[in-house]
Scaffold this motif. Structure first.
Motif, PDB file in Angstrom:
ATOM      1  N   ASP A  17     -20.756   1.269  -1.213  1.00  0.00           N
ATOM      2  CA  ASP A  17     -21.380  -0.040  -0.978  1.00  0.00           C
ATOM      3  C   ASP A  17     -21.467  -0.854  -2.267  1.00  0.00           C
ATOM      4  N   ASN A  18     -21.851  -0.199  -3.369  1.00  0.00           N
ATOM      5  CA  ASN A  18     -21.937  -0.902  -4.645  1.00  0.00           C
ATOM      6  C   ASN A  18     -20.574  -1.412  -5.097  1.00  0.00           C
ATOM      7  N   LEU A  19     -19.540  -0.606  -4.917  1.00  0.00           N
ATOM      8  CA  LEU A  19     -18.196  -1.028  -5.297  1.00  0.00           C
ATOM      9  C   LEU A  19     -17.724  -2.189  -4.427  1.00  0.00           C
ATOM     10  N   ALA A  20     -17.996  -2.123  -3.142  1.00  0.00           N
ATOM     11  CA  ALA A  20     -17.642  -3.236  -2.252  1.00  0.00           C
ATOM     12  C   ALA A  20     -18.363  -4.517  -2.676  1.00  0.00           C
ATOM     13  N   MET A  21     -19.619  -4.391  -3.101  1.00  0.00           N
ATOM     14  CA  MET A  21     -20.370  -5.563  -3.572  1.00  0.00           C
ATOM     15  C   MET A  21     -19.727  -6.120  -4.839  1.00  0.00           C
ATOM     16  N   PHE A  22     -19.349  -5.240  -5.789  1.00  0.00           N
ATOM     17  CA  PHE A  22     -18.682  -5.710  -7.002  1.00  0.00           C
ATOM     18  C   PHE A  22     -17.370  -6.420  -6.659  1.00  0.00           C
ATOM     19  N   ARG A  23     -16.640  -5.877  -5.699  1.00  0.00           N
ATOM     20  CA  ARG A  23     -15.384  -6.519  -5.289  1.00  0.00           C
ATOM     21  C   ARG A  23     -15.643  -7.906  -4.708  1.00  0.00           C
ATOM     22  N   ALA A  24     -16.673  -8.030  -3.896  1.00  0.00           N
ATOM     23  CA  ALA A  24     -17.029  -9.340  -3.332  1.00  0.00           C
ATOM     24  C   ALA A  24     -17.457 -10.297  -4.436  1.00  0.00           C
ATOM     25  N   ALA A  25     -18.260  -9.808  -5.361  1.00  0.00           N
ATOM     26  CA  ALA A  25     -18.754 -10.652  -6.456  1.00  0.00           C
ATOM     27  C   ALA A  25     -17.616 -11.112  -7.355  1.00  0.00           C
ATOM     28  N   ARG A  26     -16.617 -10.265  -7.513  1.00  0.00           N
ATOM     29  CA  ARG A  26     -15.471 -10.606  -8.369  1.00  0.00           C
ATOM     30  C   ARG A  26     -14.791 -11.884  -7.877  1.00  0.00           C
ATOM     31  N   ASN A  27     -14.842 -12.140  -6.586  1.00  0.00           N
ATOM     32  CA  ASN A  27     -14.248 -13.362  -6.033  1.00  0.00           C
ATOM     33  C   ASN A  27     -14.950 -14.625  -6.517  1.00  0.00           C
ATOM     34  N   PHE A  28     -16.175 -14.485  -7.028  1.00  0.00           N
ATOM     35  CA  PHE A  28     -16.952 -15.639  -7.494  1.00  0.00           C
ATOM     36  C   PHE A  28     -17.080 -15.668  -9.017  1.00  0.00           C
ATOM     37  N   LEU A  29     -16.368 -14.768  -9.710  1.00  0.00           N
ATOM     38  CA  LEU A  29     -16.422 -14.712 -11.166  1.00  0.00           C
ATOM     39  C   LEU A  29     -15.937 -16.032 -11.752  1.00  0.00           C
ATOM     40  N   GLY A  30     -16.735 -16.607 -12.623  1.00  0.00           N
ATOM     41  CA  GLY A  30     -16.404 -17.895 -13.212  1.00  0.00           C
ATOM     42  C   GLY A  30     -16.785 -19.075 -12.340  1.00  0.00           C
ATOM     43  N   GLU A  31     -17.254 -18.780 -11.135  1.00  0.00           N
ATOM     44  CA  GLU A  31     -17.698 -19.828 -10.207  1.00  0.00           C
ATOM     45  C   GLU A  31     -19.165 -19.631  -9.856  1.00  0.00           C
ATOM     46  N   GLY A  32     -19.913 -19.048 -10.795  1.00  0.00           N
ATOM     47  CA  GLY A  32     -21.342 -18.822 -10.592  1.00  0.00           C
ATOM     48  C   GLY A  32     -21.757 -17.386 -10.808  1.00  0.00           C
ATOM     49  N   VAL A  33     -20.844 -16.442 -10.658  1.00  0.00           N
ATOM     50  CA  VAL A  33     -21.133 -15.046 -10.989  1.00  0.00           C
ATOM     51  C   VAL A  33     -20.590 -14.803 -12.394  1.00  0.00           C
ATOM     52  N   CYS A  34     -21.431 -14.233 -13.270  1.00  0.00           N
ATOM     53  CA  CYS A  34     -20.979 -13.995 -14.641  1.00  0.00           C
ATOM     54  C   CYS A  34     -20.753 -12.518 -14.951  1.00  0.00           C
ATOM     55  N   CYS A  35     -21.440 -11.604 -14.245  1.00  0.00           N
ATOM     56  CA  CYS A  35     -21.244 -10.182 -14.526  1.00  0.00           C
ATOM     57  C   CYS A  35     -22.003  -9.321 -13.525  1.00  0.00           C
ATOM     58  N   GLY A  36     -21.818  -8.008 -13.658  1.00  0.00           N
ATOM     59  CA  GLY A  36     -22.520  -7.035 -12.837  1.00  0.00           C
ATOM     60  C   GLY A  36     -23.530  -6.270 -13.668  1.00  0.00           C
ATOM     61  N   ASP A  37     -24.415  -5.567 -12.984  1.00  0.00           N
ATOM     62  CA  ASP A  37     -25.474  -4.807 -13.635  1.00  0.00           C
ATOM     63  C   ASP A  37     -25.845  -3.649 -12.720  1.00  0.00           C
ATOM     64  N   LEU A  38     -26.771  -2.844 -13.157  1.00  0.00           N
ATOM     65  CA  LEU A  38     -27.261  -1.708 -12.392  1.00  0.00           C
ATOM     66  C   LEU A  38     -28.778  -1.713 -12.461  1.00  0.00           C
ATOM     67  N   ALA A  39     -29.436  -1.558 -11.323  1.00  0.00           N
ATOM     68  CA  ALA A  39     -30.895  -1.569 -11.282  1.00  0.00           C
ATOM     69  C   ALA A  39     -31.380  -0.469 -10.354  1.00  0.00           C
ATOM     70  N   GLY A  40     -32.642  -0.133 -10.480  1.00  0.00           N
ATOM     71  CA  GLY A  40     -33.232   0.856  -9.590  1.00  0.00           C
ATOM     72  C   GLY A  40     -33.938   1.966 -10.342  1.00  0.00           C
ATOM     73  N   ASP A  41     -34.314   2.973  -9.610  1.00  0.00           N
ATOM     74  CA  ASP A  41     -35.080   4.110 -10.120  1.00  0.00           C
ATOM     75  C   ASP A  41     -34.212   4.951 -11.054  1.00  0.00           C
ATOM     76  N   GLU A  42     -34.409   4.764 -12.343  1.00  0.00           N
ATOM     77  CA  GLU A  42     -33.574   5.407 -13.351  1.00  0.00           C
ATOM     78  C   GLU A  42     -33.771   6.920 -13.410  1.00  0.00           C
ATOM     79  N   ALA A  43     -34.971   7.390 -13.123  1.00  0.00           N
ATOM     80  CA  ALA A  43     -35.239   8.826 -13.178  1.00  0.00           C
ATOM     81  C   ALA A  43     -34.535   9.564 -12.034  1.00  0.00           C
ATOM     82  N   ALA A  44     -34.556   8.984 -10.861  1.00  0.00           N
ATOM     83  CA  ALA A  44     -33.960   9.641  -9.692  1.00  0.00           C
ATOM     84  C   ALA A  44     -32.432   9.559  -9.694  1.00  0.00           C
ATOM     85  N   TRP A  45     -31.868   8.495 -10.252  1.00  0.00           N
ATOM     86  CA  TRP A  45     -30.419   8.298 -10.278  1.00  0.00           C
ATOM     87  C   TRP A  45     -29.976   7.952 -11.694  1.00  0.00           C
TER      88      TRP A  45
END
Length: 167
Positions: A118-146
Motif C-alpha cells: 500500500d505504501n509503495l502504491a501511494m508513492f507511485r501515485a504521488a510520483r505522478n504529482f512530483l513538481g506539481e505540488g508534491v515535493c517528496c515522501g516521508d515515513l511516519a508512525g509508531d517507530e518502536a513497533a515498526w
C-alpha cells in the motif's frame, strides 16, 4: 484546526480528545489523536476545504511558504483513490494560494503500520504529482513497533521512482 471541529460537528463525530502525555513522541496514544481529522477527510469536498482552510490559517500567520506532511492512505478508500485524495488536497492548497498568496508543497507520508504494498502504491501515485505540488515522501508512525530497517525496500523503490524523500 477549527475547520476540523466544524466539519466534525457537521458529521456528528465525537471531538472529545485526551491530550495528556508527551505530544512529541510517536506513540500509539499520540497517533490516536489523528483519528478525528482523518474521519473528516474522506471526500473530495472535505479534502479540498481542508487544504484551503490550512492555507488560510498559515497565511494569517504571515507564512509565505509551507510544506504539508500528509498521509494520503488515511483518506483513500473505494470510491476515493489515492490519486484523487492527493489531487483534492492540491486543489484546495491552490485555491488558498490564489486567495491568500501562500505557496505550498506536500510531503506524502508512508505509514509504518500500513503494508509495504500500500505504501509503495501511494508513492507511485504521488510520483505522478512530483513538481506539481508534491515535493517528496516521508515515513511516519509508531517507530518502536515498526523500526526503520523494515522500510529499506520501500525507500529503495522510492529512489527508483525518482521520488525524493526525507525521513
Amino acid at each position: 484546526v477549527y475547520f476540523f471541529f466544524r466539519l466534525a460537528k457537521e458529521k456528528k463525530v465525537n471531538t472529545a480528545l485526551d491530550t495528556s502525555g508527551n505530544p512529541f513522541l510517536m506513540t500509539p496514544e499520540y497517533l490516536e489523536k489523528f483519528d478525528l481529522p482523518v474521519q473528516c477527510l474522506q471526500s473530495e469536498k472535505s479534502m479540498r476545504k481542508a487544504g484551503y482552510d490550512f492555507i488560510r490559517s498559515v497565511a494569517a500567520e504571515n507564512m509565505k511558504y509551507v510544506e504539508v506532511r500528509f498521509a494520503p492512505l488515511f483518506s483513500a478508500h473505494e470510491g476515493f483513490s489515492t490519486e484523487q485524495v492527493i489531487e483534492a488536497l492540491l486543489n484546495g492548497l491552490e485555491d488558498g494560494r490564489k486567495d491568500f498568496g501562500t505557496e505550498s508543497n506536500i510531503i506524502v507520508c508512508a505509514m509504518r503500520h500500513q503494508s509495504e504494498e500500500d505504501n509503495l502504491a501511494m508513492f507511485r501515485a504521488a510520483r505522478n504529482f512530483l513538481g506539481e505540488g508534491v515535493c517528496c515522501g516521508d515515513l511516519a508512525g509508531d517507530e518502536a513497533a515498526w523500526p526503520m530497517k523494515n522500510f529499506v525496500y520501500l525507500f529503495e523503490e522510492a529512489k527508483q521512482l525518482g521520488l525524493p524523500f526525507v525521513i
